[in-house]
Each structure stands twice: as C-alpha cells, then as structure tokens.
Design an enzyme around this catalytic site. Sequence first.
Site, PDB file in Angstrom:
ATOM      1  CE  LYS A 132      -3.594   2.157   2.946  1.00  0.00           C
ATOM      2  NZ  LYS A 132      -4.397   1.951   4.187  1.00  0.00           N
ATOM      3  CB  SER A 169      -7.414   4.059   3.041  1.00  0.00           C
ATOM      4  OG  SER A 169      -6.599   3.556   4.099  1.00  0.00           O
ATOM      5  CB  SER A 228      -8.026   1.147   6.179  1.00  0.00           C
ATOM      6  OG  SER A 228      -8.657   2.385   6.390  1.00  0.00           O
TER       7      SER A 228
END
Length: 445
Positions: free
Chosen positions: A76, A151, A175
């Site tokens: 990420k 996210s 997330s």
Amino acid sequence: MPVPSVEEAGRALRDGRLTAVELLARHRARIAAVDGKVRAFWAMDPRADAQAAQADAELASGHDRGPLHGIPFATKDMIDVAGLPTTNGSRAMDRAPAVRDATAVARLVAAGAVSLGKVATYEWGFVGPEAGLERPPAANPWNPAHITGGSSSGSAAAVAAGMVRLALGSDTGGSIRSPSAYCGVVGIKPTRGTVPAEGFFDLSPMLDNPGPIAATVAETALMLEVIAPACTAQARLTEGAAGLRLGYARDWFAHDPALDPRVLKAVDDAVSGLSLAGAAITEVQMPDYALMEAVGAVMIHVEGLKLHLPSLKAKGDLWGRMATQTVQAGAVLTDDDLRRAEALVPALTTSIDAVLETCDAILTATVLTPAPAFAAFDKGAVWTPMRTLPFNVTGHPALSLPCGLVDGLPVGLQIVGRKGDEAGVFRIAAAFEAATDHSVLRPRL
C-alpha cells in the site's frame, strides 16, 4: 490467468518447474492484462528483478529462506518501500523516495519475498473514492463500476484480481477489513502493536494497525507470521471448528437501517455453517456501537487535524475535496473531546474482554452492504456502513473473510478474538473457509 497460490508456486520453485524470475514475469503479465480495468498498481519496484534473481540463486544453492522465498507481494502506498516515494495518494505529498523499507517490508524481503510494487490508497488514508486526484481510484474486480472500499483499496483489488497473492495494508478504522470484504479476499487487523509501525504513515497513532491482505486464510496467516515473527497465526489452522464456543453479535448490526437484508442472510448462513462444522453458537450482547464508533471518530479527527493541518495550510490547493473536508471536521473538536474519548477506551475494552470470557471469539458482519457504485459518490462522500472501527479502539484482532455474494459482489464475515489470539481467529477462519466455496470464487475480468 491469475497468478498461482503461494503453495503451488513454492512447490514449483523447489522442484525446478518454475523460477522466481519466471514467476515475477507471470505477475507482470497478469498486471498488464487486467490492471487497466482495476487500476490497483501505482508504481513498480525496480529492485524486483534483482530480488527474483537472488531468490533463484539462493534456492539453487540450497539456501531456502522459507515459504515466501521468491513470492511477489504488493505494498500500500502509505508504507515505505526503499527507492519509491510514499505518496499517500496525495498530490501534496513530497515525492522524495523512501531511503529504507518499512520494517514489515524489510521482513518480507528478508524472508525471500519479491517487492513487486506499490498499490492504490485513498488520499492520506481518509475517505474516498474521489475522482480528479492525481490517479483514478482502484476499481472493484468483481464489477469495475463499483468501489473497493478503503483505504487499502489497491491491496485488496490487486489480490482479488489475481495480480498478486499477498499485499500489505493498514487499518485505522476498517481500512484492511472493509476492502477485503468488498473485494472477496482475506484481511486481518492484528492485535494492536503486533506488526511494527515503523515506515507506515500515521493517520491516527492510537488506532493505526499494519497488516496483511491475501487470497486465502492460510496465506494471510503465513504473511502475518513473517511481518510479526512473535505471532503464531498458523498454529491452529487445521483444528477445525468442533468444540469452539462462538458468540454471534447479531443484534449489533441486524437492526441498523442501513443494513442490506441480504447481507444479514449471508452472515446468518455463515454462522450456521460454523455451527454445522461443530461450533457452539450463542448470541452475545455487545457495547453500544454508536458510542464505540463515536470514540474512534473523535480520535481520528483530532489526531488527523494535528497531523495534517500544516500541509493543508501550505498546500491546500493540492488536496482533494474529501480529505480536506475530513481534516476540517476535526476543527470542531478539542483536546478535551479527545481526552474524554480516551477516557472511555478502558471501559469499552473491558466490555469486549468480558464478552470474550464467555466465548472463544465474536462473529459479526464486516460491512452492511455490498460495495456501492462509483456513481453514488459523484456529489461527495457517501457513508459506507461497517462494523470495524470499535476494534481499532479496543485493540482486539479482527479478521474479515468472504461469506457470500450480493448482486454478484462479495460481503464479509468478521471474526474478533482475544488480544494476542490470532491463532484462534485463524483457526475459525480456516474452518469456515474449508466448509465453503467462497475462497475459490474469483471475479472474471
């Protein structure tokens, strides 16, 4: 074709049917074939070729670093990868490349894994998706007209699309678990502090948790043990559900007006499946969800404002609208609000501990609807109801895995365990996965 499982690739690497260089090429070919629709990858790690070649040389010489030797993974873009910028999905972020890998990335590389590249995130890890930013948001591989959740959007999308089996994410209020549920993969927010946070960009230090997202329960457990060597995630994967006492927090979400009743049915069916597999199920009473969510929201907004206000003042013209509004919302809160919220955490944690004294783990929904369409966000942020943030507040481990499809889109079962009992959580997840076909279902891109 999707890339092979970690187990399949590992066998092929060791019996000479495949090299790490060839495996890396297969990953890149899959990315080239499908990422135009999914938009998960943002940058490729230039070290990957050398890492794959090194993995081959070491395996040929008899030096085996373990099950991830030669296996690619994605990261990420809120997590440092040496030589690549950590953009946090924002035009306002400095583009200087990271000088070293985050601890979790370094541990994966030390285990022989190959750093494939960086994948999408919502801006600063706040809300999304939002059009008009530097890069378009990642799309759900099950239906690219729908969101991934966030996210850790690119992490879940890349795994679901078969571009990679393993990805690093982070979880401040859901997330990891939210996109895992929406994309039909497995993700865990470990017990707070289990995975080192060095090299991860903070959103709310009191709530942040790095963690893995993977295609199966076993691969998620394997990855977690590499990035958190003290964790015994794999110890009980084959024990099954017989003899377990599981608490079903059904009332915690079943009466929420935002709930899609088909999600309730999917979670009910999942719990029934664990009962048929030998677990004893009882309904449990949880603390007030609205209170727990409010405590977490205060922490996120107050800490987010303190962290981001200098950037917003200096580079506000580079910020997206949704992230700007989220940070500005913290201005109505004070340090006294934060102290009052923090003062409630011990009692809320104790209340979850008390529930877990009556059962081995808690079962509940991860998300209350399937992934919304991008069109729903045309005029601004849309609330996506979940049941994730409370366990960031209390620090308990919580895992999401697929438990059904609604309108062709995945939804997730959430398993919450005692602090430090990742092995128990994975035992339950593995028993459920083995009793169903959810983990073998994959989107057709």
